[in-house]
Motif scaffolding. Structure first.
Motif, mmCIF file in Angstrom:
data_model
loop_
_atom_site.group_PDB
_atom_site.id
_atom_site.type_symbol
_atom_site.label_atom_id
_atom_site.label_comp_id
_atom_site.label_asym_id
_atom_site.label_seq_id
_atom_site.Cartn_x
_atom_site.Cartn_y
_atom_site.Cartn_z
ATOM 1 N N SER A 210 8.177 50.012 45.826
ATOM 2 C CA SER A 210 8.992 50.248 46.981
ATOM 3 C C SER A 210 7.397 50.501 48.533
ATOM 4 C CB SER A 210 9.923 51.694 47.488
ATOM 5 O OG SER A 210 9.223 52.930 47.009
ATOM 6 N N MET A 211 7.188 50.746 48.369
ATOM 7 C CA MET A 211 6.161 50.793 49.407
ATOM 8 C C MET A 211 4.631 50.354 50.048
ATOM 9 S SD MET A 211 4.219 53.974 48.698
ATOM 10 C CE MET A 211 3.487 54.347 49.885
ATOM 11 N N THR A 212 4.207 49.825 47.413
ATOM 12 C CA THR A 212 2.352 48.873 47.651
ATOM 13 C C THR A 212 3.036 47.679 47.956
ATOM 14 O OG1 THR A 212 2.968 49.152 45.074
ATOM 15 C CG2 THR A 212 2.213 50.669 46.389
ATOM 16 N N ASN A 213 2.169 46.675 47.489
ATOM 17 C CA ASN A 213 1.820 45.487 47.838
ATOM 18 C C ASN A 213 1.655 44.856 46.180
ATOM 19 O OD1 ASN A 213 2.795 44.449 50.051
ATOM 20 N ND2 ASN A 213 1.294 44.141 50.850
ATOM 21 N N LEU A 214 2.128 46.048 45.280
ATOM 22 C CA LEU A 214 1.295 45.897 43.822
ATOM 23 C C LEU A 214 2.792 45.038 43.527
ATOM 24 C CD1 LEU A 214 -0.099 49.289 43.235
ATOM 25 C CD2 LEU A 214 -1.311 47.090 43.233
ATOM 26 N N ASN B 178 3.395 42.780 39.365
ATOM 27 C CA ASN B 178 2.884 41.960 37.833
ATOM 28 C C ASN B 178 1.717 41.664 38.112
ATOM 29 O OD1 ASN B 178 5.353 43.239 37.175
ATOM 30 N ND2 ASN B 178 6.274 41.265 36.937
ATOM 31 N N GLN B 179 1.219 40.702 38.547
ATOM 32 C CA GLN B 179 0.349 39.891 38.700
ATOM 33 C C GLN B 179 -1.435 40.703 38.678
ATOM 34 O OE1 GLN B 179 2.538 38.316 39.655
ATOM 35 N NE2 GLN B 179 2.723 36.961 37.968
ATOM 36 N N HIS B 180 -0.585 41.384 40.177
ATOM 37 C CA HIS B 180 -2.141 43.106 40.587
ATOM 38 C C HIS B 180 -1.411 43.869 40.123
ATOM 39 C CE1 HIS B 180 -2.255 38.998 43.095
ATOM 40 N NE2 HIS B 180 -3.418 38.792 43.059
ATOM 41 N N PRO B 181 -1.928 44.619 38.943
ATOM 42 C CA PRO B 181 -0.753 45.576 38.620
ATOM 43 C C PRO B 181 -1.774 47.069 39.447
ATOM 44 C CG PRO B 181 -2.567 44.784 37.223
ATOM 45 C CD PRO B 181 -2.114 43.729 37.847
ATOM 46 N N TRP B 182 -3.004 46.523 39.773
ATOM 47 C CA TRP B 182 -3.607 47.610 40.110
ATOM 48 C C TRP B 182 -3.502 47.251 41.817
ATOM 49 C CZ3 TRP B 182 -7.845 49.452 36.020
ATOM 50 C CH2 TRP B 182 -7.466 49.897 35.348
ATOM 51 N N GLY B 183 -3.816 48.138 42.623
ATOM 52 C CA GLY B 183 -5.032 47.956 43.649
ATOM 53 C C GLY B 183 -5.378 48.583 44.339
ATOM 54 N N TYR C 65 -3.675 39.834 46.703
ATOM 55 C CA TYR C 65 -3.661 41.083 47.112
ATOM 56 C C TYR C 65 -4.015 42.045 48.251
ATOM 57 C CZ TYR C 65 -3.637 46.182 46.449
ATOM 58 O OH TYR C 65 -3.451 47.312 46.802
ATOM 59 N N PHE C 66 -3.230 42.887 48.818
ATOM 60 C CA PHE C 66 -3.817 43.340 50.291
ATOM 61 C C PHE C 66 -3.282 44.347 50.593
ATOM 62 C CE2 PHE C 66 -5.020 44.350 54.498
ATOM 63 C CZ PHE C 66 -6.645 43.720 54.691
ATOM 64 N N PRO C 67 -3.721 45.984 50.543
ATOM 65 C CA PRO C 67 -2.720 46.527 50.233
ATOM 66 C C PRO C 67 -2.001 46.831 51.211
ATOM 67 C CG PRO C 67 -5.417 46.902 51.348
ATOM 68 C CD PRO C 67 -5.241 45.730 50.555
ATOM 69 N N SER C 68 -0.850 46.985 51.166
ATOM 70 C CA SER C 68 0.702 47.728 52.654
ATOM 71 C C SER C 68 -0.169 48.992 53.263
ATOM 72 C CB SER C 68 1.635 47.918 51.797
ATOM 73 O OG SER C 68 1.737 49.685 51.219
ATOM 74 N N ILE C 69 0.615 48.731 54.473
ATOM 75 C CA ILE C 69 0.445 49.996 55.627
ATOM 76 C C ILE C 69 0.824 51.710 54.129
ATOM 77 C CG2 ILE C 69 1.228 50.956 57.924
ATOM 78 C CD1 ILE C 69 0.382 48.346 58.233
ATOM 79 N N GLY C 70 1.423 50.802 53.625
ATOM 80 C CA GLY C 70 1.757 52.616 52.671
ATOM 81 C C GLY C 70 0.373 52.898 52.515
#
Ligand code: SF4
Ligand code: SF4
Ligand code: SF4
Lengths: 414, 299
Positions: A43-47, A49-54, A363-368
């Motif tokens: 709900s609040m991350t950009n993770l 199935n391709q990018h399991p770790w952020g 992948y780029f981290p979300s604001i959250g």
């Protein structure tokens, strides 16, 4: 030295404009964390199935562990190699490591899909998994750090237990417990100190093993079987710069005079460590022939060059210069560069290098995600401030001890 | 004084690193199992026979209790405009590719977990939630999993997916080789439903023989390679195709099992806990020597 140095709680006003900003950042993180716990990680991350770790793994865990390395390198130097002169940095470094690992543990907790099973690795063992080793070592090491912190607590409270009102009957037994703890701890502390160093070398290197299994999913500039060794040496190398970095920051924010002599002696050890690190990195690249990837210009090669030039080569040169070692500002810059370099290296290893074949997007981290990470760092800084104001951590010249050294003007034996 | 520090420091740190590198260079056998057993089962996917009806997708969802549209809707071939991956809503998907040999007959490729012989997911999982069964299936145990998603980082085929939208008990989702069905002697749901026999379930060794014969009988039709026979130590699911597998989005993988290097390092560092204990003893003696030396000098 005119006064003997003695760890003392720092008396200062707690609330400053800076502290207010930190509090706001911390609150902001709480809001996003509430979303994460109520509606799931998605709900609040950009993770995906391709990018399991952020960044929660790359920064909170990987950088957190690396930058808390000052705890074990200083313990090795101060307690094991037993250099008296470095005694003054031991406690601040211990506190940083303790808070750092707490931050790592909370970072993992938040990132785990089933955070309430965080204790599972204690009973379900998988010896082939480097993550299992990291997890177990970090849990034990964090406990060891808390044990190492205990003497500071007993020192603060022995003879000062003063509960008011109905609880006052506890004063005598509490004091007795503290004294008992103190006696027991001073006899056994060496076991914990050595264990701390062993555990650190183990998990600092295993953190590097983590990404080895990702194999071809990792960019060849970073993917190498010597990753564990590189991780270990860079952790050792970043330990002292981190101590320098935060001593200078803390003394500035608390209005104290930094221990320049000790810090520049610490700095003297950084250069050679960086040389070893750079040498291994270059030899490894030469053997695997990965320097060819530097001829093309893309995110990976740019990030790699940034990491190596800014984070290793420039500070390496700086740490070999007496001028830098004796200047507060230059030393701060050099130390910050190494810290930045290791920070970038961990992000590169865990995020930039990770290029899964079927990624639909980058992948780029979300604001959250960013808010939570920044909020955790803010809380960390606040806790540091609370602890140094409440417990005897930072060494300052002690007026009471002055008479002893009054006539020892030549004080500094060279 | 500074010089003294540095020298002592180096002595020790060199010892440390020498110790650790020496240990980790030791080679260990990477196998989590002692080679494939004789009755290891597998599935041979012949992409030249597959017509892309996607019945397998429907059957897989139905047996695993995943929501699905009615089977009629699967006739719609517009899904092939985009390449899809198995995810938490579908444990297997079929993708379509141009066929250079015959433009009228596109190549359809079913994707799911490959059930590796030496699975990275089994080796990597922090709590050992994955199991490689002697019959071939790699399954996941919900009672152990903590949701760290390291299996997803490790899997070379990028198969496991995670229920990101669940706040409580999110699951790792991947094809389980219909473990419950095969235990009862039934065929995997996708194999059973396939109308063209593009999927053949059977003993893995026999499947390799069948595949070899097909290639030998029709060398023009088949690209001469059985994907999964040797890749990363072999997989239980095997593929035949009419063209280069690279063009069908299969990852380029070597023959070495994915967990090989890590397990060598791990076993090196942890062989009977000797290296950590040796390091402890070493540091202990360094501490003792230095402490008594210092005390002697100062007091
Ligand atoms: S394909 Fe991936 S998930 Fe399936 S067995 Fe192999 S490593 Fe595990
Ligand atoms: S997400 Fe679950 S199954 Fe995957 S590695 Fe973590 S604990 Fe194991
Ligand atoms: S074997 Fe079972 S779980 Fe796997 S794709 Fe076929 S139907 Fe789905």
């Amino acid at each position: 030295m005119e006064y003997l140095m003695n760890p003392t709680p720092i008396k200062k006003k707690f609330i400053t404009p800076g502290v207010v900003v930190l509090l706001i950042l911390a609150l902001n993180a709480m809001v996003f964390l509430a979303i994460r716990f109520f509606f799931g990680i998605g709900s609040m991350t950009n993770l995906d199935n391709q990018h399991p770790w952020g960044i929660w793994i790359a920064i909170d865990v990987a950088c957190g562990v690396a930058l808390a390395a000052g705890g074990f390198t200083s313990a090795a130097l101060g307690h094991i190699i037993h250099k008296e002169e470095f005694k003054v940095i031991l406690r601040p470094a211990l506190i940083t490591a303790m808070l750092g690992y707490t931050f790592v543990a909370i970072g993992v907790f938040v990132d785990l899909g089933r955070y309430y099973f965080i204790w599972h690795p204690l009973i379900f063992w998988n010896g082939t998994s480097p993550l299992f080793e990291v997890g177990l070592c970090v849990m034990i090491y964090a406990t060891v750090l808390y044990i190492e912190f205990l003497p500071i607590v007993t020192e603060r409270f022995i003879g000062h237990v003063n509960l008011k009102g109905r609880l006052s009957f506890l004063n005598v037994p509490l004091d007795a417990i503290l004294r008992f703890l103190d006696r027991g701890l001073s006899k056994t502390m060496f076991v914990f100190i050595i264990a701390g160093v062993v555990l650190s070398t183990l998990h600092q290197s295993s953190l590097g093993t983590l990404m080895v299994i990702a194999g071809p999913k990792m960019h060849p500039l970073w993917q190498t079987p010597v990753l564990p060794l590189l991780f270990l040496i860079s952790a050792i190398a970043v330990g002292f710069p981190m101590i320098i970095f935060e001593s200078l920051l803390a003394s500035r924010s608390l209005g104290l005079k930094p221990e320049m002599k000790v810090l520049s002696n610490l700095g003297r050890m950084v250069g050679p460590l960086l040389v070893i690190y750079l040498a291994i990195k270059i030899i490894d690249m030469a053997i695997r022939g990965t320097y060819v990837y530097l001829t093309e210009i893309n995110t990976a090669s740019v990030m790699f060059m940034l990491e190596v030039v800014l984070g290793v080569i420039i500070p390496l040169r700086m740490f070999f210069s007496e001028k830098v070692l004796n200047s507060r500002l230059l030393l701060f810059i050099a130390a910050s560069l190494v810290v930045f370099g290791v920070f970038l290296n961990r992000i590169n290893n865990f995020l930039v290098a990770y290029t899964p074949p079927y990624a639909l997007n980058k992948y780029f981290p979300s604001i959250g995600e960013i808010s939570v990470t920044i909020g955790f760092i803010a809380i960390l800084v606040l806790l540091y401030r609370v602890i140094v104001m409440f417990f005897p951590v930072i060494s300052i010249p002690d007026k009471k001890l002055m008479p002893k050294t009054k006539y020892a003007i030549r004080g500094e034996e060279k | 004084m500074g010089f003294q520090n540095r020298r002592d420091f180096f002595k020790t740190s060199l010892l440390l690193t020498a110790g650790i590198t020496g240990i980790s260079s030791k080679k260990n056998k990477a196998a989590s199992l002692d080679g494939p057993s004789e009755n290891r089962m597998g599935v041979l996917v012949d992409t030249t026979v597959c017509i892309g009806c996607r019945s397998c997708e429907w059957a897989c969802k139905t047996t695993h209790g995943l929501p699905t549209k009615p089977i009629d809707s699967y006739l719609d071939r517009s899904v092939y405009d985009k390449k899809r991956r198995p995810d938490e809503h579908a444990l297997t998907v079929v993708n379509e590719y141009d066929n250079p040999n015959n433009p009228l007959l596109p190549t359809d490729v079913k994707v799911q977990c490959m059930h590796c012989e030496e699975p990275a997911c089994v080796s990597a999982c922090i709590v050992g939630a994955f199991t490689k069964h002697p019959e071939g299936a790699v399954t996941w145990d919900t009672d152990k999993c903590i949701g760290c998603r390291y299996c997803m980082v490790a899997c070379p085929f990028q198969v496991p997916s995670f229920e990101y939208s669940k706040a409580v008990q999110p699951k790792i989702m991947k094809c389980d080789f219909c473990f419950e069905r095969t235990k009862e002697g039934k065929l995997p749901a996708c194999v059973e439903v396939c109308p063209t026999e593009a999927l053949t379930y059977g003993n893995r060794n026999e499947l390799i023989e069948i595949a070899k014969q097909r290639i030998k009988r029709q060398p023009d039709k088949y690209y001469n390679h059985i994907l999964g026979e040797a890749e990363i130590g072999g997989t239980s699911w095997l593929y035949l195709a009419g063209q280069d597998f690279g063009k069908l989005d299969f990852p380029k993988l070597g023959r070495d099992p994915a967990p090989g290097v890590t397990e060598a390092i791990q076993h090196g560092i942890f062989s009977y806990f000797i290296p950590p204990i040796a390091l402890f003893a070493l540091l202990g003696s360094v501490m003792w020597i230095n402490r008594s030396k210092n005390n002697g000098e100062e007091k």
